[in-house]
Design a protein around this motif. Structure first.
Motif, PDB file in Angstrom:
ATOM      1  N   UNK A   1      21.179   1.391 -20.459  1.00  0.00           N
ATOM      2  CA  UNK A   1      22.486   0.951 -20.955  1.00  0.00           C
ATOM      3  C   UNK A   1      23.593   1.096 -19.916  1.00  0.00           C
ATOM      4  N   UNK A   2      23.252   1.579 -18.741  1.00  0.00           N
ATOM      5  CA  UNK A   2      24.255   1.766 -17.694  1.00  0.00           C
ATOM      6  C   UNK A   2      24.405   0.505 -16.845  1.00  0.00           C
ATOM      7  N   UNK A   3      25.636   0.097 -16.624  1.00  0.00           N
ATOM      8  CA  UNK A   3      25.897  -1.079 -15.803  1.00  0.00           C
ATOM      9  C   UNK A   3      26.061  -0.727 -14.328  1.00  0.00           C
ATOM     10  N   UNK A   4      26.348   0.554 -14.045  1.00  0.00           N
ATOM     11  CA  UNK A   4      26.504   0.984 -12.658  1.00  0.00           C
ATOM     12  C   UNK A   4      26.165   2.462 -12.545  1.00  0.00           C
ATOM     13  N   UNK A   5      25.385   2.800 -11.505  1.00  0.00           N
ATOM     14  CA  UNK A   5      25.000   4.178 -11.234  1.00  0.00           C
ATOM     15  C   UNK A   5      25.485   4.551  -9.841  1.00  0.00           C
ATOM     16  N   UNK A   6      26.132   5.701  -9.719  1.00  0.00           N
ATOM     17  CA  UNK A   6      26.748   6.092  -8.450  1.00  0.00           C
ATOM     18  C   UNK A   6      26.161   7.415  -7.972  1.00  0.00           C
ATOM     19  N   UNK A   7      25.706   7.412  -6.729  1.00  0.00           N
ATOM     20  CA  UNK A   7      25.150   8.600  -6.072  1.00  0.00           C
ATOM     21  C   UNK A   7      26.284   9.390  -5.433  1.00  0.00           C
ATOM     22  N   UNK A   8      26.358  10.692  -5.725  1.00  0.00           N
ATOM     23  CA  UNK A   8      27.491  11.496  -5.266  1.00  0.00           C
ATOM     24  C   UNK A   8      27.359  11.920  -3.811  1.00  0.00           C
ATOM     25  N   UNK A   9      26.140  11.884  -3.258  1.00  0.00           N
ATOM     26  CA  UNK A   9      25.944  12.285  -1.867  1.00  0.00           C
ATOM     27  C   UNK A   9      24.802  13.265  -1.704  1.00  0.00           C
ATOM     28  N   UNK A  10      24.496  13.609  -0.460  1.00  0.00           N
ATOM     29  CA  UNK A  10      23.300  14.397  -0.165  1.00  0.00           C
ATOM     30  C   UNK A  10      23.443  15.893  -0.439  1.00  0.00           C
ATOM     31  N   UNK A  11      24.661  16.405  -0.465  1.00  0.00           N
ATOM     32  CA  UNK A  11      24.821  17.836  -0.746  1.00  0.00           C
ATOM     33  C   UNK A  11      24.446  18.122  -2.193  1.00  0.00           C
ATOM     34  N   UNK A  12      23.643  19.167  -2.461  1.00  0.00           N
ATOM     35  CA  UNK A  12      23.266  19.475  -3.847  1.00  0.00           C
ATOM     36  C   UNK A  12      24.484  19.671  -4.730  1.00  0.00           C
ATOM     37  N   UNK A  13      24.389  19.238  -5.964  1.00  0.00           N
ATOM     38  CA  UNK A  13      25.486  19.457  -6.904  1.00  0.00           C
ATOM     39  C   UNK A  13      25.130  20.494  -7.962  1.00  0.00           C
ATOM     40  N   UNK A  14      23.821  20.774  -8.110  1.00  0.00           N
ATOM     41  CA  UNK A  14      23.371  21.707  -9.136  1.00  0.00           C
ATOM     42  C   UNK A  14      22.357  22.689  -8.560  1.00  0.00           C
ATOM     43  N   UNK A  15      22.478  23.952  -8.951  1.00  0.00           N
ATOM     44  CA  UNK A  15      21.444  24.954  -8.709  1.00  0.00           C
ATOM     45  C   UNK A  15      20.696  25.151 -10.019  1.00  0.00           C
ATOM     46  N   UNK A  16      19.425  24.791 -10.008  1.00  0.00           N
ATOM     47  CA  UNK A  16      18.601  24.760 -11.225  1.00  0.00           C
ATOM     48  C   UNK A  16      17.726  26.006 -11.305  1.00  0.00           C
ATOM     49  N   UNK A  17      17.787  26.699 -12.432  1.00  0.00           N
ATOM     50  CA  UNK A  17      16.961  27.884 -12.633  1.00  0.00           C
ATOM     51  C   UNK A  17      15.516  27.478 -12.875  1.00  0.00           C
ATOM     52  N   UNK A  18      14.605  28.047 -12.110  1.00  0.00           N
ATOM     53  CA  UNK A  18      13.197  27.625 -12.144  1.00  0.00           C
ATOM     54  C   UNK A  18      12.489  28.007 -13.431  1.00  0.00           C
ATOM     55  N   UNK A  19      12.983  28.986 -14.156  1.00  0.00           N
ATOM     56  CA  UNK A  19      12.254  29.493 -15.318  1.00  0.00           C
ATOM     57  C   UNK A  19      12.691  28.821 -16.609  1.00  0.00           C
ATOM     58  N   UNK A  20      12.392  27.547 -16.764  1.00  0.00           N
ATOM     59  CA  UNK A  20      12.752  26.830 -17.980  1.00  0.00           C
ATOM     60  C   UNK A  20      11.561  26.626 -18.890  1.00  0.00           C
ATOM     61  N   UNK A  21      11.812  26.106 -20.089  1.00  0.00           N
ATOM     62  CA  UNK A  21      10.733  25.869 -21.043  1.00  0.00           C
ATOM     63  C   UNK A  21       9.730  24.861 -20.507  1.00  0.00           C
ATOM     64  N   UNK A  22      10.240  23.823 -19.819  1.00  0.00           N
ATOM     65  CA  UNK A  22       9.340  22.822 -19.258  1.00  0.00           C
ATOM     66  C   UNK A  22       8.471  23.421 -18.164  1.00  0.00           C
ATOM     67  N   UNK A  23       9.078  24.302 -17.350  1.00  0.00           N
ATOM     68  CA  UNK A  23       8.321  24.953 -16.286  1.00  0.00           C
ATOM     69  C   UNK A  23       7.185  25.786 -16.866  1.00  0.00           C
TER      70      UNK A  23
END
Length: 247
Positions: free
Chosen positions: A185-207
């Motif tokens: 449903x998105x008409x445009x997707x924008x990439x913010x750049x190469x620097x990480x924007x999120x630090x993700x905790x490895x211990x999730x339910x999916x993991x």
């Protein structure tokens, strides 16, 4: 006029991890956001902690739920912002100016459907573990997700009006399907750049349920991309995993 962001955190008995997430949100230099915390009736001191740090932009809901995607749907129901972002307990913004960068993109590109970026992996002590094995591409489309979840769910800002509820028949990978639907449903997707924007905790339910998640994701892939294409892509996935193991 600045956009309003709805940042949603789902948590249950994880006050240690939640503290990192809350601090990360409160330290953002851009202040036009609401912070929605959906707590699954925790029995630790989650609520007492929230009481000590909450401000007027906090929305708190604490009650039993029927799983993580039920809780995330509750967050969506409460969201009033133009964009939504999910940061579960332990996930954090990589720096204090991420929301400001995203807000600038929103105004520059006139409210694109998706704004996204890179993610790095940390442990519960915030120690850097590495980058995701899948890089977010500079050009993103629905077709991109036929190759896997190229963008981490937590690094995926979605325009609220193009989102839909999470499909609760999926126990581990409803976020993957949700992202696909947003992209449809998105008409445009924008990439913010190469620097990480999120630090993700490895211990999730999916993991913790990695194999079950992969099987569920395979079924979702066949629904959106067909059996033949999905099987072909999985041959490439196996080769890619083998190369990572060798390294």
């Amino acid at each position: 006029m600045n956009p309003l962001f709805s940042i949603i955190t789902v948590t249950f008995n994880s006050v240690k991890n939640l503290k990192h997430t809350v601090e990360s949100v409160k330290c953002q230099t851009f202040s036009d956001y609401e912070y929605i915390i959906i707590d699954g009736a925790s029995s630790d001191n989650t609520l007492s902690f929230i009481d000590t740090v909450k401000t007027s932009c906090f929305k708190i809901l604490s009650e039993t739920d029927e799983g993580i995607y039920d809780a995330m749907n509750k967050g969506l129901d409460l969201a009033k912002g133009e964009y939504v972002l999910f940061l579960n307990a332990g996930d954090t913004f990589h720096s204090n100016n991420i929301l400001l960068k995203v807000a600038d993109i929103v105004k520059e590109y006139n409210y694109p459907g998706i704004i996204y970026g890179q993610t790095r992996i940390v442990d519960e002590n915030r120690k850097y573990l590495g980058e995701r094995h899948l890089d977010a591409p500079e050009v993103l489309s629905v077709e991109s997700f036929s190759k896997g979840m190229l963008v981490c769910h937590q690094a995926f800002f979605a325009l609220r009006k193009i989102t839909s509820p999470y499909n609760r028949k999926h126990r581990f990978s409803a976020d993957y399907e949700w992202c696909i639907k947003c992209l449809q449903h998105s008409k445009k997707n924008v990439y913010i750049g190469d620097e990480p924007i999120i630090d993700y905790l490895a211990e999730g339910a999916t993991t913790q349920n990695h194999f079950k998640s992969l099987m569920e994701r395979f079924r979702i892939m066949t629904t959106y991309y067909g059996v033949t294409k999905t099987l072909g892509n999985h041959i490439q996935f196996i080769a890619r995993a083998f190369k990572r193991k060798i390294k």
